[in-house]
Motif scaffolding. Structure first.
Motif, PDB file in Angstrom:
ATOM      1  N   GLU A  32       9.857 -26.283 -24.812  1.00  0.00           N
ATOM      2  CA  GLU A  32       8.733 -25.792 -24.024  1.00  0.00           C
ATOM      3  C   GLU A  32       9.270 -24.986 -22.854  1.00  0.00           C
ATOM      4  OE1 GLU A  32       4.702 -27.271 -21.702  1.00  0.00           O
ATOM      5  OE2 GLU A  32       5.951 -28.755 -22.706  1.00  0.00           O
ATOM      6  N   SER A  33       8.702 -23.787 -22.706  1.00  0.00           N
ATOM      7  CA  SER A  33       9.010 -22.939 -21.555  1.00  0.00           C
ATOM      8  C   SER A  33       7.711 -22.752 -20.775  1.00  0.00           C
ATOM      9  CB  SER A  33       9.556 -21.579 -22.016  1.00  0.00           C
ATOM     10  OG  SER A  33       8.544 -20.823 -22.653  1.00  0.00           O
ATOM     11  N   GLU A  34       7.742 -21.938 -19.769  1.00  0.00           N
ATOM     12  CA  GLU A  34       6.529 -21.679 -18.991  1.00  0.00           C
ATOM     13  C   GLU A  34       5.447 -21.033 -19.850  1.00  0.00           C
ATOM     14  OE1 GLU A  34       5.114 -19.053 -15.129  1.00  0.00           O
ATOM     15  OE2 GLU A  34       7.242 -19.402 -15.476  1.00  0.00           O
ATOM     16  N   ASN A  35       5.854 -20.174 -20.801  1.00  0.00           N
ATOM     17  CA  ASN A  35       4.902 -19.394 -21.593  1.00  0.00           C
ATOM     18  C   ASN A  35       4.635 -19.924 -22.995  1.00  0.00           C
ATOM     19  OD1 ASN A  35       4.701 -17.254 -19.596  1.00  0.00           O
ATOM     20  ND2 ASN A  35       6.773 -16.702 -20.206  1.00  0.00           N
ATOM     21  N   CYS A  36       5.588 -20.640 -23.569  1.00  0.00           N
ATOM     22  CA  CYS A  36       5.519 -20.924 -24.998  1.00  0.00           C
ATOM     23  C   CYS A  36       5.992 -22.321 -25.371  1.00  0.00           C
ATOM     24  CB  CYS A  36       6.399 -19.926 -25.759  1.00  0.00           C
ATOM     25  SG  CYS A  36       5.902 -18.217 -25.587  1.00  0.00           S
ATOM     26  N   LEU A  37       5.585 -22.709 -26.575  1.00  0.00           N
ATOM     27  CA  LEU A  37       6.112 -23.878 -27.254  1.00  0.00           C
ATOM     28  C   LEU A  37       6.856 -23.376 -28.488  1.00  0.00           C
ATOM     29  CD1 LEU A  37       3.088 -26.346 -27.295  1.00  0.00           C
ATOM     30  CD2 LEU A  37       5.205 -26.597 -26.004  1.00  0.00           C
ATOM     31  N   GLY A  38       7.986 -23.977 -28.768  1.00  0.00           N
ATOM     32  CA  GLY A  38       8.740 -23.597 -29.952  1.00  0.00           C
ATOM     33  C   GLY A  38       9.181 -24.827 -30.705  1.00  0.00           C
ATOM     34  N   GLN A  39       9.374 -24.660 -31.998  1.00  0.00           N
ATOM     35  CA  GLN A  39       9.862 -25.763 -32.808  1.00  0.00           C
ATOM     36  C   GLN A  39      10.870 -25.230 -33.811  1.00  0.00           C
ATOM     37  OE1 GLN A  39       7.065 -28.655 -34.230  1.00  0.00           O
ATOM     38  NE2 GLN A  39       8.307 -29.134 -36.011  1.00  0.00           N
ATOM     39  N   ILE A  40      11.969 -25.967 -33.955  1.00  0.00           N
ATOM     40  CA  ILE A  40      13.008 -25.638 -34.926  1.00  0.00           C
ATOM     41  C   ILE A  40      13.168 -26.851 -35.831  1.00  0.00           C
ATOM     42  CG2 ILE A  40      15.417 -24.976 -35.287  1.00  0.00           C
ATOM     43  CD1 ILE A  40      15.464 -24.179 -32.267  1.00  0.00           C
ATOM     44  N   THR A  41      13.255 -26.607 -37.137  1.00  0.00           N
ATOM     45  CA  THR A  41      13.503 -27.673 -38.098  1.00  0.00           C
ATOM     46  C   THR A  41      14.665 -27.253 -38.991  1.00  0.00           C
ATOM     47  OG1 THR A  41      11.141 -28.205 -38.123  1.00  0.00           O
ATOM     48  CG2 THR A  41      12.485 -29.127 -39.894  1.00  0.00           C
ATOM     49  N   VAL A  42      15.638 -28.150 -39.145  1.00  0.00           N
ATOM     50  CA  VAL A  42      16.759 -27.927 -40.052  1.00  0.00           C
ATOM     51  C   VAL A  42      16.790 -29.094 -41.030  1.00  0.00           C
ATOM     52  CG1 VAL A  42      19.261 -27.686 -40.255  1.00  0.00           C
ATOM     53  CG2 VAL A  42      18.077 -26.662 -38.307  1.00  0.00           C
ATOM     54  N   TRP A  43      16.770 -28.748 -42.332  1.00  0.00           N
ATOM     55  CA  TRP A  43      16.754 -29.763 -43.378  1.00  0.00           C
ATOM     56  C   TRP A  43      18.158 -30.044 -43.895  1.00  0.00           C
ATOM     57  CZ3 TRP A  43      12.784 -26.341 -42.703  1.00  0.00           C
ATOM     58  CH2 TRP A  43      11.500 -26.882 -42.626  1.00  0.00           C
ATOM     59  N   GLU A  49      -0.878 -20.054 -23.764  1.00  0.00           N
ATOM     60  CA  GLU A  49      -2.176 -19.612 -23.255  1.00  0.00           C
ATOM     61  C   GLU A  49      -3.122 -19.165 -24.367  1.00  0.00           C
ATOM     62  OE1 GLU A  49      -3.446 -16.160 -20.250  1.00  0.00           O
ATOM     63  OE2 GLU A  49      -1.944 -17.557 -19.456  1.00  0.00           O
ATOM     64  N   THR A  50      -2.617 -18.363 -25.321  1.00  0.00           N
ATOM     65  CA  THR A  50      -3.476 -17.806 -26.372  1.00  0.00           C
ATOM     66  C   THR A  50      -3.457 -18.619 -27.653  1.00  0.00           C
ATOM     67  OG1 THR A  50      -1.733 -16.415 -27.313  1.00  0.00           O
ATOM     68  CG2 THR A  50      -3.048 -15.472 -25.493  1.00  0.00           C
ATOM     69  N   GLU A  51      -2.498 -19.540 -27.793  1.00  0.00           N
ATOM     70  CA  GLU A  51      -2.289 -20.346 -28.988  1.00  0.00           C
ATOM     71  C   GLU A  51      -1.932 -19.494 -30.205  1.00  0.00           C
ATOM     72  OE1 GLU A  51      -5.521 -23.085 -29.541  1.00  0.00           O
ATOM     73  OE2 GLU A  51      -5.299 -23.895 -27.527  1.00  0.00           O
ATOM     74  N   GLU A  52      -1.498 -18.275 -29.973  1.00  0.00           N
ATOM     75  CA  GLU A  52      -1.111 -17.364 -31.047  1.00  0.00           C
ATOM     76  C   GLU A  52       0.346 -17.614 -31.436  1.00  0.00           C
ATOM     77  OE1 GLU A  52      -0.542 -12.561 -31.792  1.00  0.00           O
ATOM     78  OE2 GLU A  52      -0.929 -13.300 -29.775  1.00  0.00           O
ATOM     79  N   MET A  53       0.600 -17.658 -32.751  1.00  0.00           N
ATOM     80  CA  MET A  53       1.975 -17.750 -33.215  1.00  0.00           C
ATOM     81  C   MET A  53       2.589 -16.358 -33.063  1.00  0.00           C
ATOM     82  SD  MET A  53       3.725 -18.897 -36.806  1.00  0.00           S
ATOM     83  CE  MET A  53       2.942 -20.479 -36.800  1.00  0.00           C
ATOM     84  N   ILE A  54       3.619 -16.265 -32.245  1.00  0.00           N
ATOM     85  CA  ILE A  54       4.202 -14.952 -31.978  1.00  0.00           C
ATOM     86  C   ILE A  54       5.547 -14.745 -32.681  1.00  0.00           C
ATOM     87  CG2 ILE A  54       2.935 -14.506 -29.851  1.00  0.00           C
ATOM     88  CD1 ILE A  54       5.269 -15.557 -28.248  1.00  0.00           C
TER      89      ILE A  54
END
Length: 106
Positions: free
Chosen positions: A46-57, A70-75
């Motif tokens: 989590e940053s000020e602007n975004c949420l990110g997720q990384i998955t490694v299998w 803010e916009t909930e848009e996947m960028i």
């Protein structure tokens, strides 16, 4: 094993990311890993602007995504079919962290 290498890389990167105002949290799985055919290691940032997720299998696949808070848009979304054992996560995830910090599409 790419997944173990990724987990070690994340653990070593937490302090540096905190200095960049990015929080890191491992995804906690409720099931016993031995019952899952292709277990994964997941991380949420989590940053000020975004949420990110990384998955490694376990199969060396990797996926990451960044969503604008803010916009909930996947960028940003990216999938890797097979990472090599010598993958440098600092390079592989460069775009991910740039987008996570700026909140701007690449």
């Amino acid at each position: 094993m790419v997944r173990n290498k990724f987990k070690q890389w994340v653990e070593c990167s937490i302090e540096l990311l905190n200095k960049e105002f990015i929080s890191t949290e491992f995804v906690k799985h409720k099931l016993d890993e031995s019952h899952i055919p292709n277990p994964s290691t997941g991380v949420i940032h989590e940053s000020e602007n975004c949420l990110g997720q990384i998955t490694v299998w376990e199969s060396s696949q990797m996926e990451y995504e960044v969503v604008n808070i803010e916009t909930e848009e996947m960028i940003l979304w990216k999938y890797f079919e097979k990472l090599s054992l010598d993958s440098d996560f600092s390079i592989v995830l460069k775009e991910y962290f740039e987008v996570l910090q700026t909140g701007l599409k690449p």
